[in-house]
Every structure is written in C-alpha cells, then in structure tokens.
Scaffold this motif. Structure first.
Motif, PDB file in Angstrom:
ATOM      1  N   GLU A 172       0.831  -1.212   0.000  1.00 20.16           N
ATOM      2  CA  GLU A 172       0.000   0.000   0.000  1.00 20.16           C
ATOM      3  C   GLU A 172       0.860   1.253   0.000  1.00 20.16           C
ATOM      4  OE1 GLU A 172      -3.452   2.048   2.819  1.00 20.16           O
ATOM      5  OE2 GLU A 172      -2.939  -0.064   3.049  1.00 20.16           O
ATOM      6  N   ARG A 173       1.989   1.200   0.723  1.00 20.88           N
ATOM      7  CA  ARG A 173       2.901   2.357   0.796  1.00 20.88           C
ATOM      8  C   ARG A 173       4.134   2.139  -0.089  1.00 20.88           C
ATOM      9  NH1 ARG A 173       0.560   1.629   5.682  1.00 20.88           N
ATOM     10  NH2 ARG A 173      -0.313   3.469   6.730  1.00 20.88           N
ATOM     11  N   SER A 174       3.972   1.415  -1.156  1.00 21.08           N
ATOM     12  CA  SER A 174       5.081   1.119  -2.056  1.00 21.08           C
ATOM     13  C   SER A 174       5.718   2.400  -2.589  1.00 21.08           C
ATOM     14  CB  SER A 174       4.587   0.266  -3.229  1.00 21.08           C
ATOM     15  OG  SER A 174       5.617   0.095  -4.182  1.00 21.08           O
ATOM     16  N   ALA A 175       7.044   2.388  -2.685  1.00 21.45           N
ATOM     17  CA  ALA A 175       7.772   3.546  -3.201  1.00 21.45           C
ATOM     18  C   ALA A 175       8.251   3.318  -4.631  1.00 21.45           C
ATOM     19  CB  ALA A 175       8.965   3.858  -2.305  1.00 21.45           C
ATOM     20  N   ALA A 226       6.686  -7.687   3.441  1.00 22.58           N
ATOM     21  CA  ALA A 226       5.677  -7.983   4.463  1.00 22.58           C
ATOM     22  C   ALA A 226       4.263  -7.951   3.902  1.00 22.58           C
ATOM     23  CB  ALA A 226       5.804  -6.994   5.625  1.00 22.58           C
ATOM     24  N   GLU A 227       4.072  -7.233   2.774  1.00 20.34           N
ATOM     25  CA  GLU A 227       2.740  -7.128   2.177  1.00 20.34           C
ATOM     26  C   GLU A 227       2.674  -7.835   0.821  1.00 20.34           C
ATOM     27  OE1 GLU A 227       0.995  -3.131   2.417  1.00 20.34           O
ATOM     28  OE2 GLU A 227       2.622  -2.575   3.794  1.00 20.34           O
ATOM     29  N   ASP A 228       3.410  -8.928   0.708  1.00 18.20           N
ATOM     30  CA  ASP A 228       3.407  -9.688  -0.540  1.00 18.20           C
ATOM     31  C   ASP A 228       2.074 -10.401  -0.704  1.00 18.20           C
ATOM     32  OD1 ASP A 228       3.846 -11.303  -2.724  1.00 18.20           O
ATOM     33  OD2 ASP A 228       5.832 -11.968  -2.090  1.00 18.20           O
ATOM     34  N   ASN A 229       1.292  -9.983  -1.673  1.00 23.17           N
ATOM     35  CA  ASN A 229       0.012 -10.618  -1.965  1.00 23.17           C
ATOM     36  C   ASN A 229       0.062 -11.484  -3.223  1.00 23.17           C
ATOM     37  OD1 ASN A 229      -1.577  -9.598   0.196  1.00 23.17           O
ATOM     38  ND2 ASN A 229      -1.588  -7.600  -0.804  1.00 23.17           N
ATOM     39  N   THR A 230       1.283 -11.810  -3.654  1.00 19.16           N
ATOM     40  CA  THR A 230       1.456 -12.740  -4.769  1.00 19.16           C
ATOM     41  C   THR A 230       1.920 -14.093  -4.255  1.00 19.16           C
ATOM     42  OG1 THR A 230       1.951 -10.963  -6.331  1.00 19.16           O
ATOM     43  CG2 THR A 230       2.669 -13.165  -6.926  1.00 19.16           C
ATOM     44  N   VAL A 231       3.097 -14.099  -3.641  1.00 15.21           N
ATOM     45  CA  VAL A 231       3.578 -15.303  -2.957  1.00 15.21           C
ATOM     46  C   VAL A 231       3.422 -15.039  -1.465  1.00 15.21           C
ATOM     47  CG1 VAL A 231       5.506 -16.865  -2.558  1.00 15.21           C
ATOM     48  CG2 VAL A 231       5.216 -15.797  -4.802  1.00 15.21           C
ATOM     49  N   PRO A 232       2.420 -15.610  -0.836  1.00 14.31           N
ATOM     50  CA  PRO A 232       2.092 -15.230   0.542  1.00 14.31           C
ATOM     51  C   PRO A 232       3.181 -15.605   1.538  1.00 14.31           C
ATOM     52  CG  PRO A 232       0.829 -17.153  -0.145  1.00 14.31           C
ATOM     53  CD  PRO A 232       1.531 -16.651  -1.371  1.00 14.31           C
ATOM     54  N   LEU A 233       3.160 -14.924   2.670  1.00 18.66           N
ATOM     55  CA  LEU A 233       4.173 -15.129   3.700  1.00 18.66           C
ATOM     56  C   LEU A 233       4.111 -16.520   4.334  1.00 18.66           C
ATOM     57  CD1 LEU A 233       4.331 -11.705   5.558  1.00 18.66           C
ATOM     58  CD2 LEU A 233       6.206 -12.884   4.423  1.00 18.66           C
ATOM     59  N   ILE A 251      10.697  -7.384   5.046  1.00 17.02           N
ATOM     60  CA  ILE A 251      10.834  -5.937   4.891  1.00 17.02           C
ATOM     61  C   ILE A 251       9.463  -5.275   4.923  1.00 17.02           C
ATOM     62  CG2 ILE A 251      11.639  -4.085   3.387  1.00 17.02           C
ATOM     63  CD1 ILE A 251      13.707  -5.902   2.241  1.00 17.02           C
ATOM     64  N   PRO A 252       9.246  -4.351   5.860  1.00 18.79           N
ATOM     65  CA  PRO A 252       7.973  -3.606   5.892  1.00 18.79           C
ATOM     66  C   PRO A 252       7.829  -2.706   4.660  1.00 18.79           C
ATOM     67  CG  PRO A 252       9.208  -3.370   7.954  1.00 18.79           C
ATOM     68  CD  PRO A 252      10.143  -3.978   6.960  1.00 18.79           C
ATOM     69  N   LYS A 253       6.594  -2.342   4.370  1.00 21.17           N
ATOM     70  CA  LYS A 253       6.257  -1.432   3.272  1.00 21.17           C
ATOM     71  C   LYS A 253       6.723  -1.957   1.911  1.00 21.17           C
ATOM     72  CE  LYS A 253       7.990   2.446   4.814  1.00 21.17           C
ATOM     73  NZ  LYS A 253       8.243   3.907   4.915  1.00 21.17           N
ATOM     74  N   ALA A 254       6.841  -3.274   1.790  1.00 22.19           N
ATOM     75  CA  ALA A 254       7.201  -3.892   0.513  1.00 22.19           C
ATOM     76  C   ALA A 254       6.230  -5.014   0.222  1.00 22.19           C
ATOM     77  CB  ALA A 254       8.631  -4.432   0.556  1.00 22.19           C
ATOM     78  N   HIS A 259      12.963  -5.083  -4.087  1.00 25.84           N
ATOM     79  CA  HIS A 259      14.119  -4.401  -4.679  1.00 25.84           C
ATOM     80  C   HIS A 259      13.700  -3.192  -5.506  1.00 25.84           C
ATOM     81  CE1 HIS A 259      12.610  -7.595  -7.144  1.00 25.84           C
ATOM     82  NE2 HIS A 259      13.356  -7.324  -8.181  1.00 25.84           N
ATOM     83  N   PHE A 260      12.416  -3.056  -5.819  1.00 26.33           N
ATOM     84  CA  PHE A 260      11.882  -1.852  -6.456  1.00 26.33           C
ATOM     85  C   PHE A 260      11.184  -0.953  -5.435  1.00 26.33           C
ATOM     86  CE2 PHE A 260      12.215  -4.400 -10.336  1.00 26.33           C
ATOM     87  CZ  PHE A 260      12.583  -3.456 -11.281  1.00 26.33           C
ATOM     88  N   GLU A 261      10.522  -1.550  -4.457  1.00 24.16           N
ATOM     89  CA  GLU A 261       9.683  -0.793  -3.522  1.00 24.16           C
ATOM     90  C   GLU A 261      10.469  -0.216  -2.351  1.00 24.16           C
ATOM     91  OE1 GLU A 261       5.616  -2.663  -2.967  1.00 24.16           O
ATOM     92  OE2 GLU A 261       6.775  -4.403  -3.619  1.00 24.16           O
ATOM     93  N   THR A 262      11.388  -0.966  -1.824  1.00 26.86           N
ATOM     94  CA  THR A 262      12.239  -0.500  -0.712  1.00 26.86           C
ATOM     95  C   THR A 262      13.696  -0.808  -1.077  1.00 26.86           C
ATOM     96  OG1 THR A 262      11.857  -2.632   0.387  1.00 26.86           O
ATOM     97  CG2 THR A 262      10.498  -0.769   1.090  1.00 26.86           C
ATOM     98  N   PRO A 263      14.207  -0.185  -2.124  1.00 24.27           N
ATOM     99  CA  PRO A 263      15.532  -0.573  -2.637  1.00 24.27           C
ATOM    100  C   PRO A 263      16.661  -0.390  -1.638  1.00 24.27           C
ATOM    101  CG  PRO A 263      14.768   1.462  -3.676  1.00 24.27           C
ATOM    102  CD  PRO A 263      13.604   0.906  -2.915  1.00 24.27           C
ATOM    103  N   GLU A 264      16.620   0.669  -0.822  1.00 27.82           N
ATOM    104  CA  GLU A 264      17.730   0.912   0.097  1.00 27.82           C
ATOM    105  C   GLU A 264      17.865  -0.219   1.106  1.00 27.82           C
ATOM    106  OE1 GLU A 264      17.578   4.701   1.910  1.00 27.82           O
ATOM    107  OE2 GLU A 264      17.711   5.819   0.026  1.00 27.82           O
TER     108      GLU A 264
END
Length: 457
Positions: A172-175, A226-233, A251-254, A259-264
């Motif tokens: 939801e908060r993807s960067a 943490a928010e992977d809705n493709t391959v679930p946790l 990783i939160p907020k991903a 590697h695209f959403e929270t690259p750092e």
C-alpha cells in the motif's frame, strides 16, 4: 543484450561486470523479464560478472519447443553456469526465479555457491488474490485464439486490470516509481507469451519444495515483502521451519517487489550478505575477489573475532576485512597515532611495544606478541581514541586483516545479530587480555614482595 545458445535454446541476457569475476546469474519470475532484476545489476556488477537472463518464452528469449517446467529451466541455468565459469555461481532469483534457483541447488549443489532469493515461490500455492483473479485469465491465455482476443481488449481494460493486479504485487505504501511500474506491467502483458505463462503457472504448482528444503546446504539470504500478496508469507513460514540455515528477512512497506519498492533496505541486506559495500554510495575500497573472501572466511572460524559465527556470518565479516602485508620490523602504527583499525593477525606476528620515554627508542620494551588468530587494537576501535602503543611486524613479517571502525558500525547497522556477535567476541578477547595483564601484574607484585623478604632476612 548477449545471446547464449544452450541446448538449442537462444537465451537473451544482460551481461555486466568484469569477465574474470565470479559469476552471478539473475533469474526473474513469472510473467516477467530480465528487467525485473535491473535494480540489482549496478550493485552486483561491482564484484560479480552479472548475467541477468530472459528465461525461454519471456522477454526477448523465444519459448522452448517442449513444455516449460521448473526443472527444465533449472537445467538450462546449470548449463549456462558450466559454459561461462569453472567455479560455482551466485544465484539471485525473484519469485519463480527463486524456485528455479532452489531447484538447481537441490539438483546440482556443486554449481551454486550462494543464493539470494527475493519473495521466492516455495510451495507453488500462490495467494487467494492471484488464484481468484489471475489464474482464470492465465488458463484462457494458453489458447492462441483467446489470447489474441484478450490482447485486443487489453487497452480498454487497463484500468480494471490495474485495479486487480496492483494490490497483488505492491504494498500500500510502495515507493516504486511510476516508470518502473509501467515497465513491469508491460512485461506482464507482453503479447505472445500466453502459453508459457500458463505452463509456468502449472509448473510452479507441480514443483512444491515443501519437505525438501531440509536437503539444501547452500547458504542463502531470503528477502520477503511484508505485504506480498502474490507469494504469501506462509511460504516464508515453510522456510523458517525447514531451512533453518537460511537468513530470512522480512521488509515492511514492501510487497512482491522489495528491490523496487524498498531498494535501500533490500540493497543493504544483499550488499552485506554478498560482501559488497554496506553503504551503496561508498567507494569500492574493499571490493576484493570472491575467492579471497572465501579464504578469509575459512580462517575466521579459528580466530578470536570469528568464534561462534556461522559460515554466512563469516562470509559477511570477511568481505569487510582488508588484507595488509608488512615486512619484518615495519612500524604498523605509532603511539598517539589516529588509527581506529582493529587488527587480526593472519600470518606471522605483530609486536606491541611500550611508548618511548622522552623519545628514547632504547627505553621501549616488548609488551606482548600477537600471533595468528589473535586481535589487537580493540580499544581504539571501540572508543575512537589514539593508539596507546607502537605496533611492529614481527621477525618473520606479518599479514594483517584490518577492520575499520566505520565498517564495523555499518555492518552492525545492516545486521544487528552479526554486529552483536562480533562486538561480543571483541569484548571477550579484550577481557582475556586484561585478565592476563592483571595476572602478570600480580605475579610481579609477588616477586617484589619475595625480594623484600629476602632483603629483610
């Protein structure tokens, strides 16, 4: 792009980094292409020869003549590795690419040195969202006539499909940037790939790795959004239960694309694990060949600083150690010098001398000799103060492994568990040295007392 011919298949790939370096093969996931691994290439190519492939049927690579399966893809990557290198490779796999990488490590473990898996498909059971909205379309796409019909409808249905697909792929908060999102979306909708997408969807279901992960001995870093809705946790839970040696990071907020959403954050974990600079913008002052890192990691197992560390932890620490060689009698560090490096003796010996009195070198005395596996310089490393003694190479010279203070701080920030273990080992070595000094001092006091007793008698 380079084109590799493997078993008659034409594999298109991005080939970057020094040709003599260790090989790293980057494997994208389902309904994707080598672009899915592009954020990692600038970082990894600092040390590795990076080959980011388009799997057969995806990107620019034509499909296989036979049905696509996970095992067949793994076999092709194995042939690619043996064709390009005489040594084991690092595998970096995303989603289905993670399942392919783990399958190869199970099939031919001697080809795989280490793995980095990003949201890997493990059980083959994808999320409710994917099974409900994506699976039916995927099954329809395998029929060429219906696939062409869906392609004609695609432009007018982009809003609808985005509304369905974006929550499945991104937090939801993807960067993620809009440009990267559009490129990933274009790969997912590339025309003419309906058959291979359907075959791979079935192949993932048929390649359930649950129950087999215990057989894996290859070191691995596993990163999950943490928010992977493709391959679930829940698949991460399988890894936690069965593959206890894997380093699992959430990783939160991903979502499915950390590697695209929270690259750092993702880059920091990967850089630390693969022995790359911990801080992405830092100059490559310590980028050393992978074989040197491996040799140092083996040596660390029997050293004061590496005591109790796992192989993966020793590999990380080894990548931050700078090897330095000094001829016999060479002054390594001087009293009051600003130097916060910790020194680990690998070969030879390092002598610690007391400071000269009023500049007279003859007034110096040897305080201790540091031999292979031992460390010195703990105090300056910990408090940032100046050297309290002279350090000289022993009579046979010395090979040192130096750890800079700022590197240890960065490593501890990247990996608190490893940083804590290293600091604990340093503290233990320092405590042992203080105890020895106290024992020697007590022995000297007893000798003085004995001499006074003799004089009184």
């Amino acid at each position: 792009m380079e084109i590799f011919s493997i078993d008659g298949a034409k594999i298109h790939a991005i080939d970057a980094g020094p040709r003599h370096a260790q090989l790293a093969v980057l494997v994208h996931g389902w309904s994707s292409s080598s672009f899915a691994m592009s954020p990692l290439i600038p970082l990894l190519s600092r040390r590795f020869r990076c080959v980011a492939i388009d799997l057969p049927g995806y990107g620019e690579s034509p499909p296989l003549r036979e049905r696509a399966t996970i095992g067949r893809y793994a076999q092709i990557i194995g042939r690619l590795i043996t064709g390009l290198s005489e040594h084991p490779a690092v595998l970096v796999g995303h989603s289905m690419g993670g399942m392919i990488s783990a399958t190869l490590a199970l099939q031919v473990p001697q080809l795989v040195d280490r793995m980095v898996l990003l949201c890997p498909t493990i059980s083959g059971r994808l999320s409710f969202w994917i099974n409900t909205f994506v699976s039916p379309i995927t099954m329809i796409e395998r029929i060429p006539l219906l696939d062409r019909f869906l392609s004609l409808l695609e432009p007018s249905m982009l809003y609808v499909t985005d509304s369905l697909m974006r929550p499945a792929s991104f937090a939801e908060r993807s960067a993620i940037s809009e440009a990267d999102y559009l490129r990933l979306r274009a790969d997912a909708r590339r025309p003419g790939q309906g058959r291979v997408r359907a075959e791979c969807f079935v192949a993932m279901r048929n390649q359930d790795l649950s129950g087999r992960l215990r057989e894996l001995e290859t070191p691995a870093l596993v990163i999950w959004g943490a928010e992977d809705n493709t391959v679930p946790l829940r698949d991460a839970g399988v890894i936690a239960d069965e593959w206890t040696s894997a380093d699992l990071r959430i990783i939160p907020k991903a979502g499915h694309w950390p590697h695209f959403e929270t690259p750092e954050v993702a880059m920091r974990y990967i850089a630390s694990y693969l022995g790359l600079p911990s801080i992405i913008g830092e100059p490559d002052v310590l980028v050393q060949p992978a074989e040197v890192t491996t040799q140092i990691a083996e040596f660390l197992a029997n050293s004061q600083i590496g005591s109790g560390l796992s192989l993966a932890q020793r590999i990380r620490l080894a990548a931050h150690l700078e090897r330095r060689r000094y001829a016999p009698g060479t002054l390594v560090d001087r009293t009051n010098q600003e130097s916060t490096d910790l020194y680990l003796v690998q070969e030879g010996s390092l002598e610690v001398w007391s400071p000269p009195i009023e500049g007279d070198p003859d007034s110096q005395r040897l305080l201790m000799t540091v031999v292979s596996g031992q460390i010195t310089g703990e105090m300056s490393l910990l408090d940032g103060g100046r050297r309290s003694a002279d350090l000289r190479a022993g009579e046979d010279g010395v090979t040192l492994l130096a750890l800079r203070r700022e590197r240890l701080r960065a490593l501890a920030e990247d990996d608190p568990a490893l940083g804590n273990a290293v600091l604990w080992n340093i503290a233990t070595a320092l405590a042992l040295r203080l105890r020895l000094a106290n024992w020697q001092q007590q022995g000297l006091v007893r000798q003085l007392q004995a001499l006074r007793q003799e004089e009184l008698q």
